[in-house]
Each structure stands twice: as structure tokens, then as C-alpha cells.
Design an enzyme around this catalytic site. Structure first.
Site, PDB file in Angstrom:
ATOM      1  N   HIS A  17     -12.063 -71.079 -21.731  1.00 18.38           N
ATOM      2  CA  HIS A  17     -13.005 -71.704 -20.788  1.00 18.38           C
ATOM      3  C   HIS A  17     -12.635 -71.360 -19.342  1.00 18.38           C
ATOM      4  O   HIS A  17     -13.502 -71.080 -18.516  1.00 18.38           O
ATOM      5  CB  HIS A  17     -12.980 -73.237 -20.930  1.00 18.38           C
ATOM      6  CG  HIS A  17     -13.466 -73.750 -22.254  1.00 18.38           C
ATOM      7  ND1 HIS A  17     -12.709 -74.559 -23.076  1.00 18.38           N
ATOM      8  CD2 HIS A  17     -14.643 -73.568 -22.910  1.00 18.38           C
ATOM      9  CE1 HIS A  17     -13.394 -74.868 -24.164  1.00 18.38           C
ATOM     10  NE2 HIS A  17     -14.573 -74.275 -24.091  1.00 18.38           N
ATOM     11  N   LYS A  41     -21.577 -84.225 -32.025  1.00 15.65           N
ATOM     12  CA  LYS A  41     -20.161 -83.881 -32.166  1.00 15.65           C
ATOM     13  C   LYS A  41     -19.277 -85.095 -31.960  1.00 15.65           C
ATOM     14  O   LYS A  41     -19.456 -85.836 -30.999  1.00 15.65           O
ATOM     15  CB  LYS A  41     -19.798 -82.857 -31.098  1.00 15.65           C
ATOM     16  CG  LYS A  41     -19.600 -81.474 -31.617  1.00 15.65           C
ATOM     17  CD  LYS A  41     -19.073 -80.610 -30.496  1.00 15.65           C
ATOM     18  CE  LYS A  41     -18.972 -79.180 -30.923  1.00 15.65           C
ATOM     19  NZ  LYS A  41     -18.594 -78.328 -29.796  1.00 15.65           N
ATOM     20  N   ARG A  90     -19.175 -65.695 -26.969  1.00 14.87           N
ATOM     21  CA  ARG A  90     -17.984 -65.086 -27.564  1.00 14.87           C
ATOM     22  C   ARG A  90     -18.340 -64.003 -28.558  1.00 14.87           C
ATOM     23  O   ARG A  90     -17.868 -62.894 -28.493  1.00 14.87           O
ATOM     24  CB  ARG A  90     -17.140 -66.164 -28.258  1.00 14.87           C
ATOM     25  CG  ARG A  90     -16.504 -67.149 -27.305  1.00 14.87           C
ATOM     26  CD  ARG A  90     -16.078 -68.394 -28.003  1.00 14.87           C
ATOM     27  NE  ARG A  90     -17.217 -69.032 -28.664  1.00 14.87           N
ATOM     28  CZ  ARG A  90     -17.147 -70.025 -29.514  1.00 14.87           C
ATOM     29  NH1 ARG A  90     -15.975 -70.503 -29.852  1.00 14.87           N
ATOM     30  NH2 ARG A  90     -18.239 -70.544 -30.038  1.00 14.87           N
ATOM     31  N   SER A 128     -12.282 -74.906 -29.435  1.00 11.97           N
ATOM     32  CA  SER A 128     -11.461 -76.111 -29.289  1.00 11.97           C
ATOM     33  C   SER A 128     -11.035 -76.631 -30.662  1.00 11.97           C
ATOM     34  O   SER A 128      -9.912 -77.103 -30.830  1.00 11.97           O
ATOM     35  CB  SER A 128     -12.248 -77.179 -28.523  1.00 11.97           C
ATOM     36  OG  SER A 128     -12.549 -76.700 -27.240  1.00 11.97           O
TER      37      SER A 128
HETATM   38  N1  COA Z   1     -13.264 -70.162 -24.915  1.00 16.94           N
HETATM   39  C1  COA Z   1     -12.901 -71.007 -25.872  1.00 16.94           C
HETATM   40  N2  COA Z   1     -13.748 -71.729 -26.599  1.00 16.94           N
HETATM   41  C2  COA Z   1     -15.029 -71.601 -26.314  1.00 16.94           C
HETATM   42  C3  COA Z   1     -15.498 -70.745 -25.320  1.00 16.94           C
HETATM   43  C4  COA Z   1     -14.554 -69.993 -24.607  1.00 16.94           C
HETATM   44  N3  COA Z   1     -14.893 -69.131 -23.667  1.00 16.94           N
HETATM   45  N4  COA Z   1     -16.838 -70.815 -25.275  1.00 16.94           N
HETATM   46  C5  COA Z   1     -17.190 -71.701 -26.202  1.00 16.94           C
HETATM   47  N5  COA Z   1     -16.104 -72.169 -26.834  1.00 16.94           N
HETATM   48  C6  COA Z   1     -16.061 -73.114 -27.946  1.00 16.94           C
HETATM   49  C7  COA Z   1     -15.863 -74.531 -27.522  1.00 16.94           C
HETATM   50  O1  COA Z   1     -14.503 -74.851 -27.418  1.00 16.94           O
HETATM   51  C8  COA Z   1     -16.527 -75.281 -28.650  1.00 16.94           C
HETATM   52  O2  COA Z   1     -15.645 -75.376 -29.726  1.00 16.94           O
HETATM   53  P1  COA Z   1     -15.779 -76.552 -30.796  1.00 16.94           P
HETATM   54  O3  COA Z   1     -17.149 -76.420 -31.413  1.00 16.94           O
HETATM   55  O4  COA Z   1     -14.694 -76.261 -31.719  1.00 16.94           O
HETATM   56  O5  COA Z   1     -15.624 -77.830 -30.016  1.00 16.94           O
HETATM   57  C9  COA Z   1     -17.666 -74.352 -29.086  1.00 16.94           C
HETATM   58  O6  COA Z   1     -17.322 -73.086 -28.593  1.00 16.94           O
HETATM   59  C10 COA Z   1     -18.993 -74.781 -28.555  1.00 16.94           C
HETATM   60  O7  COA Z   1     -18.910 -74.856 -27.195  1.00 16.94           O
HETATM   61  P2  COA Z   1     -19.403 -75.836 -26.099  1.00 16.94           P
HETATM   62  O8  COA Z   1     -19.553 -74.955 -24.901  1.00 16.94           O
HETATM   63  O9  COA Z   1     -18.530 -77.007 -25.914  1.00 16.94           O
HETATM   64  O10 COA Z   1     -20.820 -76.198 -26.565  1.00 16.94           O
HETATM   65  P3  COA Z   1     -21.318 -77.384 -27.386  1.00 16.94           P
HETATM   66  O11 COA Z   1     -22.276 -76.786 -28.318  1.00 16.94           O
HETATM   67  O12 COA Z   1     -20.266 -78.248 -27.911  1.00 16.94           O
HETATM   68  O13 COA Z   1     -22.032 -78.251 -26.261  1.00 16.94           O
HETATM   69  C11 COA Z   1     -23.580 -78.741 -24.495  1.00 16.94           C
HETATM   70  C12 COA Z   1     -23.077 -77.776 -25.527  1.00 16.94           C
HETATM   71  C13 COA Z   1     -22.635 -79.895 -24.225  1.00 16.94           C
HETATM   72  C14 COA Z   1     -23.735 -77.942 -23.219  1.00 16.94           C
HETATM   73  C15 COA Z   1     -24.934 -79.227 -25.014  1.00 16.94           C
HETATM   74  O14 COA Z   1     -24.775 -79.930 -26.217  1.00 16.94           O
HETATM   75  C16 COA Z   1     -25.640 -80.096 -24.005  1.00 16.94           C
HETATM   76  O15 COA Z   1     -26.238 -79.593 -23.090  1.00 16.94           O
HETATM   77  N6  COA Z   1     -25.544 -81.432 -24.196  1.00 16.94           N
HETATM   78  C17 COA Z   1     -26.191 -82.385 -23.326  1.00 16.94           C
HETATM   79  C18 COA Z   1     -27.398 -82.994 -24.053  1.00 16.94           C
HETATM   80  C19 COA Z   1     -28.587 -82.064 -23.985  1.00 16.94           C
HETATM   81  O16 COA Z   1     -29.099 -81.760 -22.916  1.00 16.94           O
HETATM   82  N7  COA Z   1     -29.018 -81.627 -25.157  1.00 16.94           N
HETATM   83  C20 COA Z   1     -30.158 -80.750 -25.279  1.00 16.94           C
HETATM   84  C21 COA Z   1     -29.757 -79.308 -25.215  1.00 16.94           C
HETATM   85  S1  COA Z   1     -31.147 -78.241 -25.450  1.00 16.94           S
END
Ligand code: COA
Length: 159
Positions: A17, A41, A90, A128
Site C-alpha cells: 500500500h 468484510k 496487482r 492483508s
Molecule cells: N499491496 C498489498 N495489498 C494490496 C494492495 C497492495 N498494493 N492492493 C490491494 N491489496 C489488498 C488489500 O490488502 C486487500 O486484502 P484483503 O482482501 O486480504 O484484506 C485486498 O487487496 C483488497 O483491497 P482493498 O483496497 O482494501 O479493497 P477492498 O475491496 O477491501 O475495499 C473499498 C474497497 C473500501 C474502497 C470499497 O469497499 C469501498 O469503497 N467501500 C465504501 C463503501 C462503498 O462506497 N461501497 C460501494 C462501492 S461501489
């Protein structure tokens, strides 16, 4: 001032990140790391704990800041008058999910643009969850997360 919002769960933040954050700072004047909630999640760390970790590990990165938000990402963006969202890409399998989320966000907020950055290759297989699993089973994750995050993981798993 170009503001980019780097949204994610950050449970916990990793060097992957931080790599994306630093890349984004070459393009944006300011980047705000937004600890947001993925509605389906279950996280190990509370939003407050995740934000505190993010703040600590980015404190020396110029023009980087952090906040947390529970609700629709687009509402946060509107409130901040921001239109650019940063995400890391990724592997190919990230694409479909990101594509769906990007277009739904644009439906909700037509001004939005999502900007993707590719991480350094040593971080492409990071997540993560994999960090938490390896740590829980006694593996060394020091190449992937800052020492401060390791301390916090110890607090959760090795009390
Ligand atoms: N390095 C390491 N890990 C990475 C990474 C990087 N460069 N890029 C992504 N990841 C991993 C994260 O650690 C995470 O791992 P996990 O699933 O094991 O926890 C995974 O990739 C997903 O990443 P993340 O960026 O945390 O996305 P998410 O899908 O969990 O969350 C939000 C995305 C929070 C941005 C999204 O759910 C959101 O916008 N939520 C707000 C509510 C909303 O508006 N919803 C409607 C969306 S259309």
C-alpha cells in the site's frame, strides 16, 4: 491542488500500500489514505486501529494524510470536493472487481475518476489477509509490513 483519495480497508496497511501511495504522490499534490469500510468484510483491526496504524506509518511521507469513513465512498468524495480515487492493481484477477466498483461509483458520482497504479513486483502477490495468515502461523512478514504493524499484530495474536 490535486487531491487523490486512496481508499481501502488497510487491515493492516502493508508496504504494498505504501508503494502505491508513494507512486500516487508523484502525480498528485496531496494523497489522503482513506480507511473505508468494505460492507461485507470482517476486519481484524477496528477502523480506529487501522487509521492509527496508517497515520503512524505514513507520518514521514510528505503530502500524505489519512482519515476514516463509514458509508459510501462517493459521499466522502463529494464532501471533500474530490473526484480522483487511487487504487492499486496487482494482478489480472483484480481487474473485474475494480471495473465493477469503478463503474458503480461513476454511476453514483459521474465526476469521479479512478486511477490505478501497479505496485512494485515484490508486492504484487501481497494482501492483508495473507500477511495475517502467515503471521498467525509464525511466519516472518517483516519484508511486507512496517515494524509498527508487526507490533500491532503481536498485540492481536500473541497477547
Ligand atoms: N499491496 C498489498 N495489498 C494490496 C494492495 C497492495 N498494493 N492492493 C490491494 N491489496 C489488498 C488489500 O490488502 C486487500 O486484502 P484483503 O482482501 O486480504 O484484506 C485486498 O487487496 C483488497 O483491497 P482493498 O483496497 O482494501 O479493497 P477492498 O475491496 O477491501 O475495499 C473499498 C474497497 C473500501 C474502497 C470499497 O469497499 C469501498 O469503497 N467501500 C465504501 C463503501 C462503498 O462506497 N461501497 C460501494 C462501492 S461501489
Amino acid at each position: 491542488m490535486k487531491l487523490g483519495i486512496y481508499a481501502g480497508t488497510f487491515d493492516p496497511i502493508t508496504y504494498g500500500h505504501i508503494d502505491i501511495l508513494k507512486r500516487a504522490l508523484k502525480i498528485f499534490d496531496r494523497v489522503l489514505v482513506l480507511v473505508a469500510k468494505h460492507p461485507e468484510k470482517k476486519s481484524l483491526f477496528t477502523a480506529e486501529e487501522r487509521l492509527e496504524m496508517v497515520k503512524e506509518v505514513i507520518k514521514d511521507i510528505e503530502n500524505a494524510e489519512a482519515d476514516k469513513y463509514c458509508g459510501l465512498l462517493v459521499d466522502y468524495l463529494r464532501d471533500k470536493n474530490a473526484t480522483a480515487v487511487i487504487r492499486g492493481m496487482r494482478v489480472v484477477s483484480d481487474f473485474e472487481y475494480e471495473f465493477q466498483m469503478a463503474l458503480m461509483n461513476r454511476h453514483l458520482y459521474p465526476d469521479i475518476d479512478i486511477i490505478f497504479f501497479f505496485p512494485s513486483k515484490e508486492y504484487t502477490y501481497l494482501s492483508s489477509s495473507i500477511i495475517k495468515e502467515v503471521f498467525l502461523l509464525g511466519g516472518d512478514v517483516s519484508k511486507f509490513v512496517p515494524p509498527y504493524v508487526i507490533k500491532k499484530l503481536e498485540g492481536k495474536y500473541r497477547k
